[in-house]
Design an enzyme around this catalytic site. Structure first.
Site, mmCIF file in Angstrom:
data_model
loop_
_atom_site.group_PDB
_atom_site.id
_atom_site.type_symbol
_atom_site.label_atom_id
_atom_site.label_comp_id
_atom_site.label_asym_id
_atom_site.label_seq_id
_atom_site.Cartn_x
_atom_site.Cartn_y
_atom_site.Cartn_z
ATOM 1 N N ASP A 310 0.861 -1.178 0.000
ATOM 2 C CA ASP A 310 0.000 0.000 0.000
ATOM 3 C C ASP A 310 0.900 1.232 0.000
ATOM 4 O O ASP A 310 2.093 1.137 0.308
ATOM 5 C CB ASP A 310 -0.896 -0.037 1.243
ATOM 6 C CG ASP A 310 -1.759 1.204 1.363
ATOM 7 O OD1 ASP A 310 -2.355 1.613 0.353
ATOM 8 O OD2 ASP A 310 -1.807 1.778 2.468
ATOM 9 N N ASP A 505 -2.006 -0.593 6.039
ATOM 10 C CA ASP A 505 -2.258 -0.083 7.390
ATOM 11 C C ASP A 505 -3.673 0.417 7.608
ATOM 12 O O ASP A 505 -4.063 0.701 8.732
ATOM 13 C CB ASP A 505 -1.282 1.055 7.717
ATOM 14 C CG ASP A 505 -1.650 2.359 7.010
ATOM 15 O OD1 ASP A 505 -2.118 2.293 5.858
ATOM 16 O OD2 ASP A 505 -1.478 3.427 7.623
ATOM 17 N N ASP A 509 -7.432 -1.697 3.578
ATOM 18 C CA ASP A 509 -6.467 -2.745 3.229
ATOM 19 C C ASP A 509 -6.823 -4.096 3.827
ATOM 20 O O ASP A 509 -6.265 -5.122 3.430
ATOM 21 C CB ASP A 509 -5.063 -2.353 3.715
ATOM 22 C CG ASP A 509 -4.535 -1.095 3.041
ATOM 23 O OD1 ASP A 509 -4.741 -0.970 1.828
ATOM 24 O OD2 ASP A 509 -3.939 -0.256 3.731
#
Length: 627
Positions: A310, A505, A509
């Protein structure tokens, strides 16, 4: 309680069998072989009965364990009058079980020590007095006193001028860290300096340390896939052992050779070395701030071939920092920051709070403004030192000034531009950006050197922003403007190239973390949902610990496999030697147990793994100098 009972049982069985062996040897040396045989048998029977009970329990659960070989060897030795060999097997088997229990206990020590640190109460400021209250009564916003030596009971921020914290139990950092006002504090850190005030930001049950404790408890209950592999193929090993023993008896007519084969095969190093090495790996990873939720994720982590990252809060710091200050008119750059941050104290907007934190970190003293009027999400106006001011986005400040202002940094490459107007004139701009974590290129190179062939970025941000942030990193692909379900689809698609690890995080996600072979959550500041969905949690806000975790996983698995290959190889060689008549039952028992001790000691090498720890990121707190 179950572990306590098993430890006591193992200790008792070892004591009984050892006593029987020693006393029987005394009678044998005294010329009383019949009495010696009876005493040796008496020392063997309790161990054999406990072993049979364990085998029955395993069979009821549909498991065929290698302990059957141990039971056969002791039974055959007693049946054919080899009572000394049976006594040696009983001592060595109970001794091996005791050593395995001791080794696993030592390997779990660093993880279990986290459980012992859980605070039960906290000291709270309330109406000018201090109250000792249970943790479940603490609410976000409560002000707590953290005395020297106390463990932070909940997540929060420093409400005093400074704090010195020992985070070694959480992150593996050997030196205390020095935190200033408003710096984030993880629950579980120990106050290594003077007493300070902590403003709670989460309830105890939702705090970092509570989550760590839950994950540790789950990890300790897990069973290693390699250990399950031993169970799966134990029937094959059992059949091979019985065939060799029966063949030795059939072709020579000597049943003692069959007994020797059985005792050499008892117990198999596979069921001893694997759990010790993997539990030691879990413990070692936790020491470096990488919490792996059990032995299964540890093994999966060692096989990862594709990494998906990410962006915000993972590849980047997730907190905007000042990259440029531009002043116009009579104000200096320092004054632009001073006034913009002072006015933004009245706003809860994340950009405003980031600007205030950055200004305070630079040592800027901020007066509090008057006559505040905020337009949510756009900007705020007020008065400082009798001067009318406005701070916010360029569109907001343009409306306040009645003219059009713009900035070439706004929009396309991810920078955020904060404009400041003073007394009806544009006074300056503060340019902020969510920057790439320091050392990211070095980290990615290290991951590739450890077998990760593909590294991708998956973000919901615009493509221009994603490409600007990752320029020069040499990623294999950049996927932008993704929804949570599209991230899941990307994970599933990449599986054709091998096992996939996803690192993130945020709440968005969590689905992708759950879908990946290994999901890794940034636990220090990440969302609770991502930490729950992940298989691995980084307890410190350093992405470089991903490399540490990968190294620990790979080296732990390698040590386990080394122990298995060497142990099984020596066992098979010993069985063949016994079948050919080169080993007596007593010699075979001593040889096999020497092999077992060796493989356990080799497995404990995992406790000494020292993985690579790259340099800290600039967002990490400054370390305090040792006293």
């Amino acid at each position: 309680m179950r572990i306590f009972f098993e430890d006591r049982l193992n200790t008792g069985l070892l004591a009984i069998s050892l006593l029987g062996l020693v006393v029987g040897l005394g009678f044998s040396l005294a010329g009383l072989p019949t009495a010696a045989g009876l005493i040796w048998s008496a020392g063997v029977i309790p161990v054999l009965l406990a072993l049979v009970a364990e085998i029955v329990r395993s069979l009821r659960n549909g498991e065929v364990g290698l302990d059957i070989v141990a039971a056969l060897s002791m039974t055959a030795a007693l049946a054919f009058g080899e009572t000394l060999a049976a006594a040696v097997v009983a001592v060595m088997y109970s001794g091996g079980t005791f050593l395995e229990s001791f080794a696993e206990g030592r390997a779990r020590h660093e993880m279990s020590s986290l459980l012992a640190r859980v605070p039960r109460t906290a000291t709270r400021h309330r109406d000018g007095i201090l109250d000792e209250v249970p943790l479940d009564e603490i609410e976000p916003g409560d002000l707590l006193l953290i005395r020297q030596g106390d463990v932070a009971p909940v997540d929060g921020v420093v409400a005093s001028d400074q704090a010195i914290l020992d985070q070694s139990a959480l992150t593996g950092e050997s030196l205390p860290v020095h935190l200033t006002r408003d710096a984030e504090v993880m629950s579980g850190a120990t106050n290594a300096g003077e007493a300070f005030d902590l403003k709670a930001t989460r309830q105890a049950k939702d705090s970092t340390f509570a989550g760590i404790v839950r994950l540790v408890e789950a990890a300790q209950k897990s069973k290693a896939p390699m250990a399950r592999l031993a169970d799966r193929y134990s029937l094959v090993f059992l059949v091979v052992t019985v065939v060799i023993a029966f063949a030795a008896w059939w072709f020579t007519g000597d049943p003692i050779r069959a007994v020797a084969v059985l005792v050499v095969a008892t117990p198999c190093p596979l069921i001893l070395a694997v759990p010790v090495a993997l539990v030691a790996g879990l413990s070692r990873a936790a020491h470096f701030g990488v919490l792996i939720k059990g032995a299964k994720p540890l093994e999966a982590l060692a096989r990862i071939q594709t990494l998906i990252l990410d962006k915000t809060g993972t590849l980047t710091d997730g907190r905007p920092v000042i990259v440029a200050i531009e002043s116009y008119g009579d104000l200096s750059e320092a004054e632009v920051l001073h006034y913009a941050a002072a006015l933004d104290q009245g706003s809860k907007h994340p950009i405003a709070q980031a600007l205030v934190s950055e200004a305070r970190a630079r040592g800027t003293a901020l007066p509090f403004p008057d006559h505040l009027d905020e337009t949510a999400g756009e900007g705020i106006t007020g008065t400082i030192d009798g001067r009318k001011m406005a701070v916010g986005g360029t569109a907001f400040v343009s409306a306040q000034l009645g003219l059009s202002i713009s900035h070439d940094k706004a929009g396309e490459t991810g920078e955020v531009v904060v404009a400041l107007a003073v007394d009806g004139e544009l006074a300056g701009h503060v340019v902020m950006a969510d920057t790439l974590r320091a050392g990211t290129a070095e980290l990615l190179a290290g991951l590739r050197s450890h077998g990760i062939g593909r590294i991708l970025l998956a973000t919901g941000d615009r493509r221009s922003v994603a490409e600007a942030v990752t320029e020069g990193l040499g990623l294999d692909a950049v996927r932008s403007e993704l929804t949570p379900d599209q991230k899941v689809l990307l994970v599933l698609t990449e599986r054709k190239n091998g096992p996939v690890m996803m690192v993130g995080d945020g709440v968005n996600d969590a689905p992708a973390l759950a879908a990946a072979d290994i999901g890794v959550a940034m636990g220090a500041r990440g969302a609770a949902a991502s930490a729950e969905a992940a298989d691995v949690v980084l307890l410190v806000d350093h992405l470089d610990r991903l490399l540490s975790g990968l190294e620990v996983a790979q080296r732990s698995q390698r040590i386990a496999l080394e122990s298995v290959v060497v142990g099984i190889g020596l066992s098979v060689a010993g069985m063949i030697a016994a079948a050919l008549g080169y080993l007596t039952p007593v010699q075979g028992a001593l040889l096999q147990e020497a092999i077992d001790v060796a493989v356990i000691l080799n497995a404990l090498r995992a406790l000494r793994i020292r993985p690579t720890v790259l340099g800290e990121t600039p967002t990490a707190p400054t370390r305090a100098q040792p006293a």
